[in-house]
Design a protein around this motif. Structure first.
Motif, PDB file in Angstrom:
ATOM      1  N   GLY A   1       0.854  -1.187   0.000  1.00 45.93           N
ATOM      2  CA  GLY A   1       0.000   0.000   0.000  1.00 45.93           C
ATOM      3  C   GLY A   1       0.881   1.225   0.000  1.00 45.93           C
ATOM      4  N   TRP A   2       0.310   2.395   0.129  1.00 43.69           N
ATOM      5  CA  TRP A   2       1.152   3.596   0.096  1.00 43.69           C
ATOM      6  C   TRP A   2       0.939   4.471   1.320  1.00 43.69           C
ATOM      7  N   ILE A   3       1.979   5.270   1.605  1.00 47.97           N
ATOM      8  CA  ILE A   3       1.940   6.180   2.758  1.00 47.97           C
ATOM      9  C   ILE A   3       2.228   7.593   2.269  1.00 47.97           C
ATOM     10  N   ASP A   4       1.425   8.553   2.738  1.00 46.67           N
ATOM     11  CA  ASP A   4       1.591   9.947   2.335  1.00 46.67           C
ATOM     12  C   ASP A   4       2.857  10.525   2.968  1.00 46.67           C
ATOM     13  N   ARG A   5       3.556  11.374   2.216  1.00 49.61           N
ATOM     14  CA  ARG A   5       4.795  11.988   2.684  1.00 49.61           C
ATOM     15  C   ARG A   5       4.565  12.799   3.955  1.00 49.61           C
TER      16      ARG A   5
ATOM     17  N   SER B   1      -5.479   8.820 -11.445  1.00 46.39           N
ATOM     18  CA  SER B   1      -4.998   8.574 -10.083  1.00 46.39           C
ATOM     19  C   SER B   1      -4.228   9.797  -9.601  1.00 46.39           C
ATOM     20  N   ARG B   2      -4.006   9.879  -8.315  1.00 43.57           N
ATOM     21  CA  ARG B   2      -3.246  11.013  -7.774  1.00 43.57           C
ATOM     22  C   ARG B   2      -1.752  10.728  -7.819  1.00 43.57           C
ATOM     23  N   SER B   3      -1.408   9.512  -8.172  1.00 45.42           N
ATOM     24  CA  SER B   3      -0.022   9.085  -7.987  1.00 45.42           C
ATOM     25  C   SER B   3       0.898   9.455  -9.150  1.00 45.42           C
ATOM     26  N   ARG B   4       0.372   9.833 -10.312  1.00 44.87           N
ATOM     27  CA  ARG B   4       1.115  10.155 -11.528  1.00 44.87           C
ATOM     28  C   ARG B   4       1.897   8.949 -12.060  1.00 44.87           C
ATOM     29  N   MET B   5       1.665   7.808 -11.476  1.00 45.14           N
ATOM     30  CA  MET B   5       2.208   6.573 -12.052  1.00 45.14           C
ATOM     31  C   MET B   5       1.328   5.415 -11.621  1.00 45.14           C
ATOM     32  N   ALA B   6       1.491   4.286 -12.298  1.00 45.10           N
ATOM     33  CA  ALA B   6       0.674   3.126 -11.959  1.00 45.10           C
ATOM     34  C   ALA B   6       1.586   1.953 -11.651  1.00 45.10           C
TER      35      ALA B   6
ATOM     36  N   THR C   1      -1.115   1.687   5.957  1.00 46.38           N
ATOM     37  CA  THR C   1      -0.962   2.124   4.561  1.00 46.38           C
ATOM     38  C   THR C   1      -2.335   2.213   3.914  1.00 46.38           C
ATOM     39  N   GLN C   2      -2.376   2.970   2.818  1.00 43.93           N
ATOM     40  CA  GLN C   2      -3.622   3.037   2.058  1.00 43.93           C
ATOM     41  C   GLN C   2      -3.510   2.131   0.837  1.00 43.93           C
ATOM     42  N   ARG C   3      -4.651   1.584   0.430  1.00 51.05           N
ATOM     43  CA  ARG C   3      -4.637   0.614  -0.666  1.00 51.05           C
ATOM     44  C   ARG C   3      -4.241   1.301  -1.992  1.00 51.05           C
ATOM     45  N   PHE C   4      -3.403   0.630  -2.729  1.00 50.85           N
ATOM     46  CA  PHE C   4      -2.918   1.164  -4.004  1.00 50.85           C
ATOM     47  C   PHE C   4      -3.941   0.815  -5.096  1.00 50.85           C
ATOM     48  N   VAL C   5      -4.602   1.858  -5.637  1.00 49.75           N
ATOM     49  CA  VAL C   5      -5.651   1.578  -6.624  1.00 49.75           C
ATOM     50  C   VAL C   5      -5.174   1.702  -8.072  1.00 49.75           C
ATOM     51  N   ALA C   6      -4.092   2.496  -8.262  1.00 48.15           N
ATOM     52  CA  ALA C   6      -3.624   2.697  -9.645  1.00 48.15           C
ATOM     53  C   ALA C   6      -2.732   1.536 -10.057  1.00 48.15           C
ATOM     54  N   THR C   7      -3.376   0.430 -10.456  1.00 48.41           N
ATOM     55  CA  THR C   7      -2.586  -0.738 -10.854  1.00 48.41           C
ATOM     56  C   THR C   7      -2.984  -1.175 -12.268  1.00 48.41           C
ATOM     57  N   VAL C   8      -2.005  -1.709 -12.986  1.00 45.95           N
ATOM     58  CA  VAL C   8      -2.250  -2.237 -14.328  1.00 45.95           C
ATOM     59  C   VAL C   8      -1.545  -3.582 -14.442  1.00 45.95           C
ATOM     60  N   GLY C   9      -1.900  -4.364 -15.462  1.00 42.95           N
ATOM     61  CA  GLY C   9      -1.214  -5.624 -15.713  1.00 42.95           C
ATOM     62  C   GLY C   9      -0.241  -5.456 -16.866  1.00 42.95           C
ATOM     63  N   ALA C  10       0.603  -6.466 -17.052  1.00 45.77           N
ATOM     64  CA  ALA C  10       1.592  -6.393 -18.141  1.00 45.77           C
ATOM     65  C   ALA C  10       0.905  -6.364 -19.505  1.00 45.77           C
ATOM     66  N   THR C  11      -0.309  -6.960 -19.600  1.00 41.22           N
ATOM     67  CA  THR C  11      -0.995  -7.013 -20.894  1.00 41.22           C
ATOM     68  C   THR C  11      -1.991  -5.864 -21.076  1.00 41.22           C
ATOM     69  N   THR C  12      -2.066  -4.969 -20.084  1.00 45.32           N
ATOM     70  CA  THR C  12      -2.974  -3.824 -20.220  1.00 45.32           C
ATOM     71  C   THR C  12      -2.504  -2.948 -21.389  1.00 45.32           C
ATOM     72  N   PRO C  13      -3.421  -2.561 -22.296  1.00 46.34           N
ATOM     73  CA  PRO C  13      -3.008  -1.645 -23.362  1.00 46.34           C
ATOM     74  C   PRO C  13      -2.530  -0.318 -22.768  1.00 46.34           C
ATOM     75  N   LEU C  14      -1.556   0.303 -23.440  1.00 47.18           N
ATOM     76  CA  LEU C  14      -0.981   1.537 -22.904  1.00 47.18           C
ATOM     77  C   LEU C  14      -2.022   2.639 -22.781  1.00 47.18           C
ATOM     78  N   ARG C  15      -3.026   2.613 -23.678  1.00 44.52           N
ATOM     79  CA  ARG C  15      -4.043   3.651 -23.618  1.00 44.52           C
ATOM     80  C   ARG C  15      -4.830   3.558 -22.302  1.00 44.52           C
ATOM     81  N   GLU C  16      -5.088   2.325 -21.902  1.00 44.89           N
ATOM     82  CA  GLU C  16      -5.809   2.110 -20.647  1.00 44.89           C
ATOM     83  C   GLU C  16      -4.911   2.475 -19.462  1.00 44.89           C
TER      84      GLU C  16
END
Lengths: 375, 228
Positions: free
Chosen positions: A303-307, A347-352, A324-339
Motif C-alpha cells: 500500500g502507500w503512505i503519504d509523505r 490517479s493522484r499518484s502520476r504513475m501506476a 498504509t492506504q490501498r494502491f488503486v492505480a494498478t495495471v497488468g503487463a498485458t494492459t493496453p498503454l491507452r488504458e
C-alpha cells in the motif's frame, strides 16, 4: 512494405483491374497486393472502393478484367472455380446458412462436396463445434432456430470445415449487435491463434480492421490502394490526407491502444521494504519527486503512505508498522498503454503499479507511456 | 332433409358399392386418372420451371404461358382432344380427360416452383457458390430443396383441382365418380340420390387428398416451423 518475394505469398494480386459491364470507370484499378501466409489482412475503405469486389476476385466469384491472382503459388485460373473455392473458406455478412439443413449438415457441406465419408465428417464436425465455441446441442437444429451470433459461429465453422489454408470474410460482423460483434472478434483472434489461417477480411469499420488485422489495406474509390501497412504503421505515418481522415482523430491515443505495458520498460518506483525507516522512506520519495512511497515486501505490494504522514513521525520509526492506504492505480503487463494512461491520469499518484497477479513488477509513468510511441 | 336421407340410403345399400358399376370401382378409377394426371403435371411443370428459374429466364412470359392452362375450360380441352384420341386409337374417355387434367394441374405447380427456386435465399446461394458448389450442385443441394415448401403447396392445389375436375371424364365415357352424377341427371328430378352422392364423394375425395398432403408436408420439409 508489402512483401515482394512471390514464394512467400499466400495470395498475390498483380495489376488486377475489374471493370463491370456498363460501367465506364473500373471498380478496382490496377491493384497489386500480397498477403503473407498466416496473417490477417483487412481491406477497408468507403463504399465504392471495390473492397468486396477485390475479395470476390480472390475466389473467382468475380472474374478480373485484367491482371493475375495467385493463390498458394498457383494462378487461380489453373483449376476450375469450384475446386479453387473448396480450398478457400468463405464467410459472408448475411451468413447464408442453408435453411433446409441442420447445423451439423451445414457444417459438413464442404467435406461432403469433397467426398469425405460419414465418419470423417462427423468427427470433424465435433472438432469444429469446440473450435468455434458452439453448444453441441444446437447441432440437430435448423438455422432459423439460432441467434445471429450462433449463426455467425456456424458460418465460420462451415468455412473452416475442410481446413482450408485461406479464409475470406466479407463484412462478417456487420449484421450482429455491437456487444456480440466484439465477442465474435475476440473469438476470431483466439481462433486464429490456434489455426493460423491466411485471412482476408473486408470491413467498412476502421476500428474493426485495426483490432483484427496484422496489416490493413486502405482503398479509395475505384479500388485505388492508398496505403498498406500495419495498424501502428498507418497511425504513425498516414501516407495521404485521405488515409489520415479515414483513420480519424486521436491517432496517438489509438496507437497507444495497440501497445501494451509489457512493451515499455518499467521503473522500480518509490518503494521501500517494511524493514526500512521513515527517514529512508523520505529519501526515496525525494529521489523520485513524489509525495508518497509504496511499501513492497518480497514483491508484494502492500500500500502507500503519504509523505506528510512520514514527516510527522520520528525518522527512526520502522515503516513496517505503519498503516498504509490501498494502491488503486494498478495495471497488468498485458494492459493496453491507452488504458494504462487512463489509470495514471485519473490517479493522484502520476504513475501506476504494474502487477502480475499479486507480484509487483515496477511502476509505469506518463513519460514512459508517451515514450511507447517512439518504439 | 329428404336429400340427406336419400344419400344415406344410397350409401348404406351394399349393392351400390359392389360390382363393376359400384362406388369402389368408380372411386378407384377416379383416383387412378387423378394420380396419372398429377404425376404427369409434376413431370411436365417442375423441371422446366426449375431450369428457367435457375437461369432467371422469361419470368413473366413463362408464368403467363403456364397460366393459359387455367384460362381454357377443361371441358373445351376434353372436346378438343376427344377426336384426336380416337384418331390415335387411344380410346374415348381416359386420355382426353387426362390431358385436360394435366393442363389444369400444370399452372399452380409451374408458378410455385418458379417462385420457389427464383426466391431461394440469395445469401444461401452466394454462400453455396462461395464454398465451391458447381451450378448443378447449387440447384440440387440448395435451390430445389429450399423451394420444396412452395412446390408442395403448388402440388396440393393441383391435386385437389384435378380430383374435383376428373368428374368431367364421365361426359366422354370414362367411368369415375362423375358417372354417378351423370346417372343422377338421367333420373327423375325427385330421385336425387345418385347425383348428390356423386358430388359428395368427389368433394370428400378432394378433401382427403388435401388432408394427406397436409399431413405429409412436415415430414418432407422439417425445417419449416408452422405457425398455427
Amino acid at each position: 512494405m508489402p512483401d515482394r518475394s512471390p514464394d512467400r505469398h499466400a495470395i498475390g494480386l498483380r495489376n488486377v483491374t475489374k471493370t463491370f459491364a456498363g460501367s465506364a470507370l473500373p471498380a478496382v484499378g490496377d491493384l497489386t497486393l500480397a498477403v503473407r501466409p498466416g496473417e490477417i489482412v483487412a481491406l477497408v475503405g468507403p463504399s465504392g472502393c471495390g473492397k468486396t469486389t477485390t475479395l470476390k476476385m480472390i475466389n473467382r466469384l468475380v472474374e478480373p478484367t485484367s491482371g493475375t491472382i495467385e493463390v498458394l503459388g498457383d494462378d487461380q485460373r489453373s483449376m476450375p472455380a469450384h475446386e479453387l473455392r473448396r480450398r478457400i473458406g468463405y464467410v459472408i455478412q448475411q451468413i447464408g446458412l442453408f435453411p433446409h439443413r441442420t447445423i451439423r449438415r451445414n457444417m459438413g457441406m464442404v467435406p461432403e462436396l469433397l467426398g469425405w465419408d460419414g465418419d470423417r465428417i462427423a468427427a470433424r464436425t465435433d472438432e469444429l463445434v469446440g473450435l468455434v465455441g458452439l453448444d453441441p446441442d444446437l447441432l440437430d437444429r435448423y438455422p432459423a432456430e439460432l441467434s445471429g451470433g450462433q449463426q455467425q459461429r456456424v458460418g465460420v465453422a462451415r468455412a473452416l470445415a475442410a481446413d482450408p489454408p485461406i479464409l475470406l470474410m466479407d463484412e462478417p460482423y456487420s449484421a450482429v449487435d455491437p456487444i456480440v460483434r466484439e465477442r465474435l472478434q475476440d473469438e476470431l483472434l483466439a481462433l486464429q491463434a490456434k489455426v493460423h489461417k491466411t485471412i482476408v477480411l473486408v470491413t467498412h469499420d476502421i476500428d474493426e480492421a485495426m483490432r483484427l488485422a496484422d496489416r490493413v489495406a486502405i482503398l479509395n474509390v475505384g479500388g485505388v490502394l492508398e496505403q498498406y501497412d500495419t495498424p501502428d504503421g498507418l497511425l504513425a505515418a498516414p501516407a495521404s490526407p485521405f488515409v489520415a481522415s479515414f483513420l480519424g482523430r486521436e491517432r496517438g491515443l489509438r496507437r497507444l491502444a495497440l501497445r501494451r505495458v509489457a512493451d515499455v520498460e518499467v521503473i522500480e518506483g518509490p518503494i521501500v521494504r517494511p524493514s526500512r525507516t521513515v527517514a529512508e522512506a523520505l529519501d526515496v520519495a525525494d529521489e523520485h519527486g513524489t509525495s508518497w512511497v509504496a511499501v513492497v515486501d518480497e514483491r508484494q505490494l502492500g500500500g502507500w503512505i503519504d509523505r506528510a504522514e512520514l514527516e510527522a513521525l520520528p525518522g527512526s520509526t520502522s515503516v513496517g508498522g505503519l498503516a498504509t492506504q490501498r494502491f488503486v492505480a494498478t495495471v497488468g503487463a498485458t494492459t493496453p498503454l491507452r488504458e494504462a494512461l487512463d489509470v495514471i491520469v485519473t490517479s493522484r499518484s502520476r504513475m501506476a503499479a504494474v502487477l502480475d497477479g499479486e507480484r509487483y513488477l515496477g511502476m509505469v509513468t506518463i513519460d514512459q507511456v508517451a515514450g511507447g510511441l517512439d518504439a | 332433409m329428404d336429400a340427406v336421407r336419400d344419400v344415406w340410403e344410397f350409401l348404406t345399400t351394399g349393392d351400390n358399392w359392389r360390382g363393376a358399376r359400384g362406388i369402389w370401382t368408380l372411386t378407384r378409377a377416379h383416383l387412378h386418372i387423378s394420380f396419372v394426371a398429377s404425376a404427369l403435371a409434376l413431370v411436365l411443370a417442375v423441371p422446366p420451371a426449375v431450369w428457367l428459374a435457375h437461369h432467371r429466364k422469361a419470368p413473366v412470359l413463362s408464368v403467363a404461358i403456364a397460366n393459359i392452362g387455367r384460362a381454357i375450360p377443361s371441358f373445351a380441352i376434353i372436346a378438343l382432344v376427344f377426336p384426336i384420341s380416337i384418331q390415335l386409337g387411344l380410346g374415348l374417355g381416359f386420355w382426353p380427360t387426362c390431358v385436360a387434367l394435366v393442363a389444369l394441374g400444370i399452372p399452380p405447380l409451374f408458378v410455385n416452383t418458379y417462385a420457389g427456386v427464383a426466391g431461394a435465399s440469395r445469401e444461401a446461394v452466394e454462400a453455396a457458390r462461395g464454398i465451391g458448389m458447381t451450378e448443378g450442385q447449387v440447384l440440387r443441394k440448395v435451390e430445389l430443396p429450399t423451394a420444396l415448401p412452395l412446390i408442395i403447396a403448388g402440388f396440393r392445389i393441383s391435386a385437389v383441382q384435378i380430383v374435383a375436375t376428373a368428374t368431367l371424364g364421365a361426359l366422354v365415357g370414362y367411368r369415375c365418380l362423375g358417372t354417378l352424377i351423370l346417372e343422377g341427371l338421367a333420373q327423375p328430378t325427385a330421385a336425387r340420390d345418385r347425383l348428390l352422392t356423386g358430388a359428395l364423394l368427389v368433394a370428400a375425395l378432394a378433401m382427403a387428398v388435401d388432408f394427406v398432403i397436409d399431413r405429409a408436408e412436415p415430414r418432407l420439409v422439417p425445417w419449416t416451423k408452422r405457425v398455427r
